[in-house]
Design a protein around this motif. Structure first.
Motif, PDB file in Angstrom:
ATOM      1  N   LEU A  68     -20.605  24.728 -47.613  1.00 11.42           N
ATOM      2  CA  LEU A  68     -21.099  25.126 -46.301  1.00 11.42           C
ATOM      3  C   LEU A  68     -22.607  24.882 -46.207  1.00 11.42           C
ATOM      4  CD1 LEU A  68     -20.611  26.688 -43.554  1.00 11.42           C
ATOM      5  CD2 LEU A  68     -21.567  28.612 -44.767  1.00 11.42           C
ATOM      6  N   MET A  71     -23.734  21.368 -45.708  1.00 13.76           N
ATOM      7  CA  MET A  71     -23.584  20.974 -44.304  1.00 13.76           C
ATOM      8  C   MET A  71     -24.709  21.564 -43.464  1.00 13.76           C
ATOM      9  SD  MET A  71     -20.928  19.104 -43.680  1.00 13.76           S
ATOM     10  CE  MET A  71     -20.334  19.414 -42.021  1.00 13.76           C
ATOM     11  N   ILE A  72     -24.905  22.851 -43.646  1.00 20.29           N
ATOM     12  CA  ILE A  72     -25.887  23.533 -42.812  1.00 20.29           C
ATOM     13  C   ILE A  72     -27.248  22.874 -42.922  1.00 20.29           C
ATOM     14  CG2 ILE A  72     -27.282  25.625 -42.629  1.00 20.29           C
ATOM     15  CD1 ILE A  72     -24.854  27.262 -42.907  1.00 20.29           C
ATOM     16  N   ILE A 234     -20.193  23.339 -38.098  1.00 27.21           N
ATOM     17  CA  ILE A 234     -20.411  24.295 -39.173  1.00 27.21           C
ATOM     18  C   ILE A 234     -19.481  25.490 -39.005  1.00 27.21           C
ATOM     19  CG2 ILE A 234     -22.065  25.857 -40.231  1.00 27.21           C
ATOM     20  CD1 ILE A 234     -24.213  23.981 -39.481  1.00 27.21           C
ATOM     21  N   LEU A 238     -17.419  27.999 -41.399  1.00 26.22           N
ATOM     22  CA  LEU A 238     -17.990  29.333 -41.516  1.00 26.22           C
ATOM     23  C   LEU A 238     -16.998  30.430 -41.928  1.00 26.22           C
ATOM     24  CD1 LEU A 238     -20.894  30.149 -41.291  1.00 26.22           C
ATOM     25  CD2 LEU A 238     -20.443  30.994 -38.992  1.00 26.22           C
TER      26      LEU A 238
END
Lengths: 520, 607
Positions: A68, A71-72, A234, A238
């Protein structure tokens, strides 16, 4: 323009580089932290979480969070710049159609919220189903001989199938919900374009704007929506990651119950090697009934004290209190004349040679396992320990002898060999106090006897605490504690107990013939 | 970690170190998913349809703009006005087109997630089946954490990769072709120039992919290693603590973790680098086309408007190339994962069925060992030339020092391993003439290793015979003297054993496994240290139950406590893999040999 493109490329590569590094660092640090935390746990916390769950938390869950964040970092840095830039440009050109943009953003947010509301509960369930599948797989893998012996392969496949099916079903639901997102987004985006043209044509007709600025407006609108799209990408990850993060956090937030004292006391002179139980009672955390009640005894330096009693009488629990795998509920345990709770935990444990009920070995070589308690043990010392533990013969038979590899969990040596190696490991440490937690029952009589004889000879000064099943193992102990349902039913030597203790008599009668009893 | 050869010829971590074969892995994946041919084709149709509608969209929107522009021009020149009806029509049509496109992509997504889910499901299912057909040897030579990670992590990666990459691959390729057609329709020469960037792109993709693939594999490998360490250390938590090894294991872990980190960021970086580079190449193409376009329009070959739309299409042309590049990354991790999964699925199995299987119906349980010789490693024979005859209903005890090969005998009997030479026969039939699972149906077994699973006590006992009634289960528990302790559990027979089965003691577990074997009620019983963790008072009681159970059955008993085997019909004394003495208790004692020595040592004084 080419120069511009080059700059953009270099900038993007830098961003990628940084984001990759930051995300990987985060994953590494989390792993280190959680591993360190689990290592600091006492047996109580281990039991609370269960080993299987801790393993998933330390592996799978961290992987989720790390993904995650990768990506963020990459997207979050881009998106707002694109989005804000777009908004500024739009306000510069034409404000009369900005409500369309607001509508677009509103629709996207609504879509994301609805999808989240639908998917979130299932995401939580998903994790428990993964755990379940892991558990069943683990059980099958550890039980292969038994499963085969009972010819229950089909049954196990069905059990796995059940877990697999439930996981797949939930997974499908979640994935399909997410599948809905992209087409819906595209539709919103395209719909907005159409809306702009439709609206724009009237505005143009009124002479408010020009065809060119309408085209520009479309471009900027796309840019803004795209940036929102990225952010919502995202949000797909999440839910799962947040569940993982929560599970990781649970571990990180758990404080181990057993602490090292702030100001540790030193061992008292004249009490070295002494173990004293002073009115000790113990109950497992949360349990109502005591496992041990009011146990008192003293083991002096060089003495052998044995514990015997039926299954579930609390023998193992009793010796587990000495290395502070658990802390007493009432009373106190003294080693070297000091309460174990006020002693430095490392000092305490360095005095102990502990052999658990189940032989646990670690991947590496036989030598690395024997040196486990004493890194700087010489070859001679470990060979000595192996000899005392009656392990030298089978080690010597191996091609690579002491350098023979040990597989993870010691699966490539037999149960009895594992047990002898774990005894040798404790001996090599040259401890003040030996604790054998029912460590001899995997050995045959002959090996058991020779081992104890040699051990006695070689470690005269060490205090020895033995939990045993067989009377023959403890027949010559200086002191025998007979436990019955967590209480001391009798204490004394073999001869004394035969006369005075009824429970002991029963045990003795079940193991020894009349003749042998008389012989004593 | 030690890289030395294990006793089985390969260490546990070998699988991660093998040279990875990307093409081979892809071939296997494709072959595997080709079973979903029909759905894949259906998905393809929807994907293509969805994309084509999307490609056509801008052109129609352009029409609307043209209409608007013409109307505006007409209005200014006073010959008419904007035809809102016409524009409205076009836009309505366009909206329908977009809606259809969205529906198509949605349906495509539904089908694809369905397929990838089925792939994950059936791969897991195949693994679970496979686990039961692999020889025991396989498990003894590697950590189970590794197999576990294939079931969960690898299949997860594969499933996710499939889902996303196939969809993207199809839409990107369609986009590429569609846009290519559009570009050709505008101007051939400009298309040729635009295409010049293709080989450059390919070259870059190839280079970057090669590097990142290397790091992806490393990442996967270290992940396995980190997980292996977690598994091992967590399982041996107690020992780590008492030996003050917290610091050492943490250091080792941090080292491996650091390696994982190095490969993790590198693989992320290289895969992420692809996009900006491709963008840059795209921009170069852009400039080149602009130059040529300008030249052509000066010559009057094409219109300025055409250049404008051509640019839009170039943008659309490089985008799918970038996407394909992204997909290639995903494919890489999928390939790495799938390789490990397929590797497991392709391991050699033991044959389950005999060619002309003998039925176990009506067999009496005469067992004959005929010149049996065996070694786990053919070079190291541990059982040399063992022969014995056992008549139906006899109780055979196997005794001997630790490591003498007693358990090995049992493993041979159950056909966990096959003899190297000689044969074992039941009622005259070689074990290899039976179907494996049927053969094992004949045996009831209680092992030293008390394996129970996360379920109720009732379920665990019923494991011995799945169709047993509750009453039968309780009767078996009573016979095994487990009833009393079960009733003291909070929920009685419905008490759920926890994941670690740590809510009951080792001895209690053993009682349950005995109850399980009693319930199974098989012709031949094998008791391998069945009572080693039960206290002796209970053992005497169980012994009585066992004696009842063993009546009329052939039974093999391995025991350390010689008291439990005194009444055996035949005692086999093993040492170093060979039977050195056999006979009954009195005979053996009279011999004053190894057995007599062993027996008397129970009561020797520690001098």
């Amino acid at each position: 323009m080419l120069g511009m493109a080059l700059v953009i490329m270099i900038a993007s590569i830098t961003v990628t580089f940084l984001s990759a590094k930051v995300a990987a660092t985060l994953g590494r640090n989390l792993r280190d932290q959680i591993f360190g935390k689990v290592i600091s746990f006492s047996s109580g916390e281990m039991d609370k979480f269960s080993t299987a769950s801790l393993i998933t938390r330390s592996t799978n869950d961290i992987q989720q969070v790390q993904m995650l964040f990768a990506m963020i970092f990459r997207i979050v840095l881009y998106a707002p710049i694109l989005g804000i830039g777009g908004v500024i440009k739009v306000l510069e050109t034409e404000a009369s159609m900005t409500w369309i943009l607001a509508l677009a953003v509103g629709l996207i947010l609504l879509l994301v919220l609805v999808l989240m509301a639908v998917a979130m509960p299932k995401f939580k369930k998903l994790q428990t189903m993964i755990d379940r599948l892991n558990l069943v797989s683990r059980e099958i893998l550890t039980g292969i001989p038994v499963i085969r012996a009972f010819s229950r392969e089909k049954h196990e496949e069905e059990r796995f199938e059940e877990a697999n099916r439930r996981l797949t079903r939930t997974n499908l639901f979640v994935n399909r919900t997410m599948t809905f997102m992209m087409p819906a987004m595209m539709l919103i985006m395209n719909g907005i374009t159409v809306l702009i043209v439709y609206n724009g044509s009237y505005a143009i007709d009124d002479g408010k704007i020009q065809v060119g600025s309408m085209m520009a407006f479309i471009q900027y609108a796309m840019q803004i929506i795209m940036s929102f799209l990225m952010i919502t990408m995202i949000s797909i990850m999440l839910p799962r990651a947040s569940v993982s993060a929560k599970r990781i956090n649970e571990v990180l937030e758990t404080e181990p119950q057993i602490h090292n004292p702030k100001e540790p006391e030193q061992a008292q002179k004249g009490h070295e090697g002494e173990v004293v139980f002073d009115h000790v009672s113990f109950a497992y955390p949360g349990a109502e009934e005591n496992v041990l009640t009011d146990i008192s005894f003293t083991a002096k330096k060089g003495e052998t004290v044995a514990f015997i009693g039926s299954t579930g009488s609390g023998k193992s629990t009793l010796v587990n209190l000495i290395p502070r795998l658990f802390d007493v509920t009432e009373g106190r345990v003294l080693v070297d004349g000091v309460d174990v709770r006020s002693m430095d935990i490392h000092d305490l444990r360095s005095k102990l040679g502990y052999v658990p009920q189940k032989g646990v070995l670690f991947s590496g070589t036989i030598a690395s396992n024997l040196r486990y308690g004493k890194d700087d043990a010489t070859q001679e010392e470990i060979e000595d320990a192996a000899r005392i533990a009656q392990a030298a013969d089978f080690i010597e038979e191996k091609e690579e002898k002491y350098e023979s590899p040990i597989a993870q969990g010691g699966t490539n040596v037999s149960g009895g060999q594992k047990q002898r190696l774990s005894i040798a490991r404790a001996i090599a440490k040259k401890p003040e106090i030996f604790i054998f937690d029912d460590s001899f029952s995997a050995l045959d009589f002959k090996t058991d006897l020779t081992l104890r004889q040699t051990l006695k000879k070689e470690t005269k000064d060490a205090t020895t605490l033995i939990v045993a099943q067989r009377i023959s193992t403890i027949i010559h102990a200086d002191k025998i504690l007979v436990l019955d349902e967590g209480r001391v039913a009798g204490m004394g030597t073999h001869g004394e107990l035969l006369k005075s203790c009824e429970v002991y008599q029963q045990i003795a009668r079940s193991q020894l013939s009349e003749e042998e009893l008389a012989h004593e | 970690m030690s890289n030395k050869r294990g006793p089985m010829g390969h260490g546990g971590r070998m699988s991660g170190e093998k040279a990875k074969d990307f093409k081979g892995a892809m071939k296997k994946i494709i072959k595997y998913i080709s079973r979903y041919k029909f759905r894949l084709i259906l998905m393809l149709i929807f994907a293509v349809a969805g994309t084509v509608f999307n490609i056509v969209g801008p052109k129609i929107l352009g029409k609307a703009t043209t209409e608007l522009f013409n109307g505006l021009v007409a209005k200014i020149s006073g010959t008419g006005g904007i035809d809102f009806g016409r524009i409205g029509e076009i836009l309505a049509f366009l909206m329908c087109l977009y809606a259809v496109s969205a529906v198509c992509s949605f349906v495509q997504g539904m089908i694809m997630t369905g397929i990838s889910n089925d792939v994950g499901y059936s791969l897991r299912k195949e693994i679970s089946g496979k686990m039961n057909r692999l020889p025991l040897k396989y498990y003894e030579s590697r950590p189970y954490g590794e197999i576990l990670s294939r079931i969960t992590n690898d299949i997860d990666t594969l499933q996710m990769g499939l889902n996303q990459s196939i969809t993207q691959l199809i839409t990107s390729v369609t986009m590429l072709i569609g846009v290519f057609v559009m570009m050709l329709s505008i101007n051939v020469w400009m298309t040729v120039v635009a295409l010049l960037i293709l080989p450059v792109s390919m070259l870059i993709i190839g280079k970057v992919m090669k590097r990142s693939q290397k790091y992806f594999q490393a990442q996967q490998r270290y992940l396995g290693e980190v997980n292996g360490q977690v598994e091992e250390i967590y399982s041996g938590h107690n020992v780590v603590k008492v030996f003050n090894k917290e610091k050492d294991v943490t250091e080792t872990f941090e080292q491996t973790n650091q390696k994982l980190y190095e490969s993790a960021w590198r693989s992320q970086f290289f895969s992420g680098m692809m996009m900006p580079i491709m963008q840059f190449v795209g921009n170069i193409g852009y400039v080149m086309v602009a130059l040529l376009g300008g030249f052509l329009s000066i010559k009057g070959i094409i219109e300025v408007g055409d250049i404008q739309s051509f640019f839009q299409y170039i943008r659309n042309f490089t985008q799918p190339i970038q996407q394909i590049a992204q997909v290639s990354n995903m494919l890489q991790s999928s390939a790495a994962a799938s390789e490990r999964v397929f590797e497991f699925l392709e391991e050699e199995e033991e044959d389950q069925l005999a060619e002309h299987p003998v039925s176990i119906q009506g067999l009496e349980g005469n067992v004959e060992f005929d010149h049996v010789s065996f070694g786990y490693d053919p070079d190291q024979i541990i059982i040399h030339d063992f022969s014995a005859k056992v008549r139906s209903g006899q109780k055979i005890a196997i005794v001997g020092p630790t490591g003498a090969g007693k358990t090995t005998m049992v493993k041979l009997l159950m056909r966990f391993y096959d003899v190297n030479s000689g044969s074992i026969r039941v009622d005259g039939h070689d074990l290899r003439e039976f179907n494996r699972s049927e053969l094992r149906e004949m045996f009831g077994m209680v092992l030293q290793d008390t394996w129970l699973y996360n379920g109720t006590i009732m379920e665990n006992i019923r494991y011995g015979r799945l169709d047993a009634t509750d009453e039968e289960v309780i009767a078996a528990a009573k016979a095994a003297h487990a009833h009393r302790f079960i009733m003291t559990q909070p929920e009685g027979y419905n008490t759920v054993l926890n994941e670690e089965t740590s809510n009951i003691s080792q001895g209690q577990k053993q009682l349950l496994t005995i109850a399980r074997a009693i319930l199974a009620d098989n012709r031949i019983l094998i008791l391998d240290e069945a009572t080693s963790s039960v206290d002796t008072r209970t053992e005497v009681q169980i012994q009585k139950a066992m004696d009842n159970l063993m009546k009329g059955r052939t039974s093999f008993v391995i025991a350390h406590r010689l008291s439990t085997i005194r009444d055996s019909d035949l005692i086999l004394v093993m040492k170093d893999g060979d039977i050195i003495e056999q006979g009954n208790h009195e005979e053996l004692l009279a011999k004053k040999g190894f057995y007599a020595n062993l027996y008397n040592s129970q009561f020797e004084k520690v001098s």
